[in-house]
Scaffold this active site. Structure first.
Site, PDB file in Angstrom:
ATOM      1  N   GLN A 103     -53.691 -36.272  24.550  1.00 52.53           N
ATOM      2  CA  GLN A 103     -55.005 -36.694  25.024  1.00 52.53           C
ATOM      3  C   GLN A 103     -56.080 -35.688  24.640  1.00 52.53           C
ATOM      4  OE1 GLN A 103     -55.120 -35.501  29.607  1.00 52.53           O
ATOM      5  NE2 GLN A 103     -53.167 -36.503  29.063  1.00 52.53           N
ATOM      6  N   HIS A 112     -60.440 -34.762  26.001  1.00 52.51           N
ATOM      7  CA  HIS A 112     -61.450 -35.034  27.012  1.00 52.51           C
ATOM      8  C   HIS A 112     -62.851 -34.906  26.419  1.00 52.51           C
ATOM      9  CE1 HIS A 112     -58.059 -34.878  29.647  1.00 52.51           C
ATOM     10  NE2 HIS A 112     -57.874 -33.593  29.435  1.00 52.51           N
ATOM     11  N   GLU A 115     -60.443 -27.832  31.008  1.00 49.76           N
ATOM     12  CA  GLU A 115     -59.378 -27.539  31.958  1.00 49.76           C
ATOM     13  C   GLU A 115     -58.600 -26.304  31.520  1.00 49.76           C
ATOM     14  OE1 GLU A 115     -55.669 -30.292  30.444  1.00 49.76           O
ATOM     15  OE2 GLU A 115     -57.322 -31.312  31.460  1.00 49.76           O
ATOM     16  N   ARG A 171     -56.617 -41.173  25.203  1.00 46.97           N
ATOM     17  CA  ARG A 171     -55.208 -40.954  24.864  1.00 46.97           C
ATOM     18  C   ARG A 171     -54.895 -41.297  23.411  1.00 46.97           C
ATOM     19  NH1 ARG A 171     -55.752 -43.333  29.805  1.00 46.97           N
ATOM     20  NH2 ARG A 171     -55.052 -42.064  31.572  1.00 46.97           N
TER      21      ARG A 171
END
Length: 392
Positions: free
Chosen positions: A96, A98, A133, A272
């Site tokens: 994935q 983001h 993240e 994804r």
């Protein structure tokens, strides 16, 4: 201080045992993938202040400055800027990436305009926020992160001697690195099922301890998924306990196995590329991914000047800040100028507020500390506490 009651998300890739073991619970027999700690409306934590459990997002909405502090509200708005998790991967997560903040805002607005429900499976943007993240391993933790150099990826794929992989390998020969990686990922996600089947078959026969081993293990769980080939374009990384990894917007990644804490901006936006039965939107994914090669660098914690015992995982973002205390019997103190969540991952810890209030945390338990400005003392022996907060 509020002890938090947190939600476990039972995604299919979750471990059957790791989160129950951390939380001191009996396994349910179902995958237990993510423990969410925070105020994201998808699964907000609950806090009990003597009037029964209340959603943390509702407590914050009722008094943003009282809960988050004026500085955090002024900089990040009237919501908790981060989402804290424990991830327990039994099988690989989806590959994935983001979006940036601008991409998230535009995508969220566009899907709202189309009337796509927030919980629709084909929805790409479930909020208007970006999702940088970082993870910190609680034991050996395997993942994929960032693109290999095109020449390295081409060599790895060519070594399988699967003729159907030629469209991917050929695109990796482009002079421009970005063009090479974009073309290869696009070609990998368009491969015919027979090429994927043959690739999986060859991977199964490779050295179980060799360089193909991570991808052979992926293929065992996803034998018909184009993400097996897409994953071979990415670097394999293994973290030891205590090591971290930061992932900015657009960096393709996937977690393969192990348990970690994860701290991210308060978002659930995911595009994804494979290893999932969930929605895959290739055109939108290609808009989000940053096509640059680079080897991931594990983060080692560094001592925090002025806060004895605190070790910080430095990242280039202020919406979240992750640090760790390994308590050895000496009392430690943290300031209370920012909102924070404390998670105990080993042993037991005691939190003592400035007014003498005491809160004990067992392994797997977490607490929310509003930004009162008052310090909190930490104590314990053989205990590990992770501290999630912001920089203002």
């Amino acid at each position: 201080m509020d002890r938090l009651v947190n939600t476990v998300r039972p995604y299919a890739w979750g471990s059957l045992t790791a989160l129950p073991e951390l939380l001191g619970q009996r396994p349910t027999g179902e995958p237990q993938a993510e423990l969410w700690m925070g105020a994201h409306p998808g699964a907000p934590s609950r806090a009990d202040r003597g009037e029964g459990p209340r959603r943390l997002d509702e407590l914050i909405a009722a008094d943003p400055e009282g809960e988050l502090g004026a500085a955090s509200v002024a900089r990040f708005g009237p919501t908790l800027p981060f989402l804290f998790k424990v991830l327990a991967a039994g099988i690989p997560l989806s590959i994935q990436a983001h979006p940036t903040l601008d991409q998230a805002r535009a995508g969220f607005a566009a899907e709202n305009a189309l009337g796509i429900p927030l919980d629709a499976p084909e929805r790409n943007y479930r909020d208007a926020n970006h999702k940088p993240e970082m993870v910190c391993a609680l034991g050996d933790f395997d993942g994929l992160c960032g693109f290999r150099r095109p020449a390295d990826a081409a060599r790895l794929l060519a070594g399988l001697a699967v003729p159907g992989l030629a469209p991917v390998i050929d695109r990796l020969a482009a002079e421009d690195q970005s063009e090479a990686l974009r073309g290869a990922l696009t070609a990998a996600l368009a491969l015919d099922p027979e090429t994927v089947r043959r690739t999986v078959e060859v991977l199964a026969a490779t050295d179980p301890d060799g360089e193909y081993a991570p991808y052979a293990r992926i293929a065992e769980d996803f034998p018909a998924d184009r993400g097996v080939v897409a994953g071979m374009l990415l670097n394999h990384v293994r973290l030891r306990a205590g090591q971290g990894l930061y992932l900015g917007a657009g960096v393709p990644h996937g977690y393969l196995s192990g348990v970690c804490v994860e701290l991210q901006a308060n978002s659930d936006n995911v595009l994804r590329a494979g290893l999932t039965p969930k929605h895959i939107d290739v055109p939108e994914l290609l808009e989000v991914v940053v096509f640059e090669a680079g080897a991931p660098e594990p983060l080692e914690p560094v001592p925090v000047e002025g806060t004895p015992g605190e070790e910080l995982y430095p990242v280039p973002i202020d919406e979240f800040r992750l640090s760790r205390f390994v308590l050895d019997g000496a009392e430690r103190e943290i300031d209370g100028r920012t909102p924070q969540i404390l998670l105990c991952t080993e042993g037991a810890a005691r939190l003592t507020a400035a007014d003498g209030t005491v809160l004990d945390l067992a392994r797997g338990q977490a607490a929310f500390l509003p930004a009162t400005g008052a310090p909190t003392r930490l104590s314990g022996t053989g205990s590990t506490l992770f501290r999630a907060t912001v920089t203002v």
